[in-house]
Design a protein around this motif. Structure first.
Motif, short mmCIF file in Angstrom:
data_model
loop_
_atom_site.label_atom_id
_atom_site.label_comp_id
_atom_site.label_asym_id
_atom_site.label_seq_id
_atom_site.Cartn_x
_atom_site.Cartn_y
_atom_site.Cartn_z
N ASP A 143 0.19 4.38 0.69
CA ASP A 143 0.26 5.71 1.92
C ASP A 143 0.66 5.12 3.25
O ASP A 143 1.17 5.49 3.99
N ASN A 144 1.30 3.42 3.21
CA ASN A 144 2.18 2.63 3.90
C ASN A 144 3.25 2.52 4.41
O ASN A 144 4.26 2.31 5.04
N LYS B 210 8.25 7.10 -0.05
CA LYS B 210 6.97 7.27 -0.38
C LYS B 210 6.50 8.32 -1.40
O LYS B 210 5.77 7.71 -1.83
N PRO C 167 7.16 4.27 4.12
CA PRO C 167 7.58 5.02 5.13
C PRO C 167 8.45 6.36 4.07
O PRO C 167 8.55 6.39 3.11
N ASP D 34 0.60 -1.57 -0.19
CA ASP D 34 -0.47 -0.04 0.11
C ASP D 34 1.01 0.86 0.40
O ASP D 34 1.36 1.52 1.08
#
Length: 441
Positions: free
Chosen positions: A182-183, A210, A185, A180
């Motif tokens: 969004d997860n 990210k 780092p 994902d």
């Protein structure tokens, strides 16, 4: 000859831990030549918590020998064997214990836990007991610290034997699979794009993992569109800082040669400055491009830089351009300070003395230092090691581990080749304001 060493300590804290049990199995020519199991009287009485965590009681350890009492036996049976540990912590404690009694020990390049992760057999660090359950080995473990025989069996079956086929479908060591965006780092790191066959097709670096990975998929550039359409999975590794991201990216591109990485695929061979006595007895210094992977004496990774250094030597030591490999003309050279060795006006003995001194100055100017960098977590520091002017690699050291010698660095280093790209990355980093180079202890 290889030796497998299992230990049990009073604590999982490096500063507080001391050995209460250890076992050794030494194998030579596929045959066990030594096998010992020993319990150790600690310097201090164990607390009730230490008794529970170690599995050993004060009453049974009180009558045992201290660790130093086993020194002579250990020297005799270990000899020049390569020592293999289950995990990094065991190696660190063993090194600390030997150093405390005045016996330095070389680092182990063989950590079973790390080797199994690299082969894809393990996805994360685990205990020996859990590993045996995972491998479904019908093995009865002895008391903690007395299982060197089990380490030998696992190493033989899963490291030496070709049982790493499942690694193709597993993440790299210490790497995480992206499930994902969004997860992800927001930390520095290196990331890998895989195609449908699980082949690495792209390796990239990022200050912010990210944002950088997401940027590939939001870009409208044709290269990015083609790359992302070919990408079926992504993995990443945090590095703690930008420099190690650059160095790791360079090493991985050279190793994996991904389809969509084009800038660093070609090997750039180092140029060196070497010397010889020619047929006339004159000490020649000359540039040479290496055609092999021996980078130890490399000065630069392009000829122009080497020629500039040779011209500086000519000025500093009044040397001849012809005998520095700068010019190939007959007669006198164009070096402004040449004293005439090329025309017979200076004796070769006088010239050779200065030329030898100039060449020796190149060797003495090679720096040995380390760079102290941010770690991946607050409990560690990262470092980059340069020895005799050559990049050796990088590593991560727990804050509680005291660094007193180069051997301490070598216990944690991940060795990598010194290349044009790593050389350039380090030099660019050093040119930043406020960067400090630390002398090796």
């Amino acid at each position: 000859m290889i030796a497998f060493l299992d230990i049990q300590t009073t604590s999982n804290n490096y500063k507080l831990a001391s050995i209460v049990a250890f076992s050794v199995v030494v194998i030579d020519d596929d045959r066990i030549i030594h096998s010992i199991e020993r319990t150790v009287k600690p310097l201090n009485v164990l607390s009730s918590m230490e008794e529970r965590s170690s599995g050993y009681s004060n009453s049974e350890l009180r009558s045992q020998n201290c660790f130093a009492d086993y020194f002579a036996e250990l020297v005799e049976i270990l000899g020049d064997a390569v020592v293999i540990f289950f995990d990094k912590f065991s190696e660190m404690i063993w090194r600390k214990s030997l150093r405390e009694i005045g016996f330095p020990v070389n680092k182990s390049q063989q950590i079973i836990q790390e080797l199994l992760i690299r082969r894809g057999i393990l996805n994360q660090k685990t205990s020996l007991d859990s590993l045996c359950n995972l491998l479904k080995k019908d093995t009865s473990l002895n008391r903690l610290g007395l299982n060197a025989n089990v380490l030998a069996a696992i190493y033989t079956e899963y490291v030496l034997a070709d049982n790493g086929s499942e690694a193709i479908n597993q993440p790299f060591a210490d790497y995480k699979v992206v499930t994902d965006f969004d997860n992800l780092p927001k930390n520095p790191g290196v990331y890998y794009f895989f195609d449908s066959e699980k082949a690495v097709i792209y390796v990239g670096k990022a200050i912010n993992l990210k944002e950088r990975i997401k940027a590939h998929f939001s870009s409208k550039i044709q290269f990015e569109l083609t790359l992302t359409e070919s990408t079926f999975s992504i993995e990443y590794k945090e590095t703690g800082n930008e420099l190690i991201s650059l160095l790791l990216e360079s090493a991985e591109i050279a190793r994996l040669k991904p389809l969509y990485n084009t800038q660093q695929i070609e090997d750039i061979l180092p140029w060196t400055i070497e010397s010889r006595i020619d047929k006339k007895g004159i000490f020649r210094i000359f540039p040479k491009e290496k055609s092999y992977s021996d980078n130890y004496h490399s000065i630069s990774f392009n000829r122009d830089s080497v020629i500039t250094k040779l011209k500086n030597l000519a000025l500093q030591f009044s040397l001849c351009y012809r005998f520095l490999g700068i010019e190939r003309t007959s007669g006198s050279c164009s070096s402004p300070l040449c004293k005439g060795v090329c025309t017979g006006m200076e004796t070769r003995e006088a010239y050779n003395k200065r030329a030898q001194k100039a060449f020796d100055s190149l060797q003495s100017n090679k720096e040995s230092y380390f760079l102290k960098l941010s770690g991946r977590v607050k409990s560690e520091e990262a470092f980059v090691l340069v020895k005799d002017g050559v990049y050796e690699g990088f590593g991560f050291i727990p804050l509680e581990y005291p660094v007193r010698s180069i051997a301490d660095f070598e216990a944690f280093i991940e060795p990598y080749d010194n290349t044009y790209f790593t050389n350039r990355s380090i030099h660019q980093y050093l040119n930043k304001k406020g960067i400090v180079k630390y002398n090796l202890p």
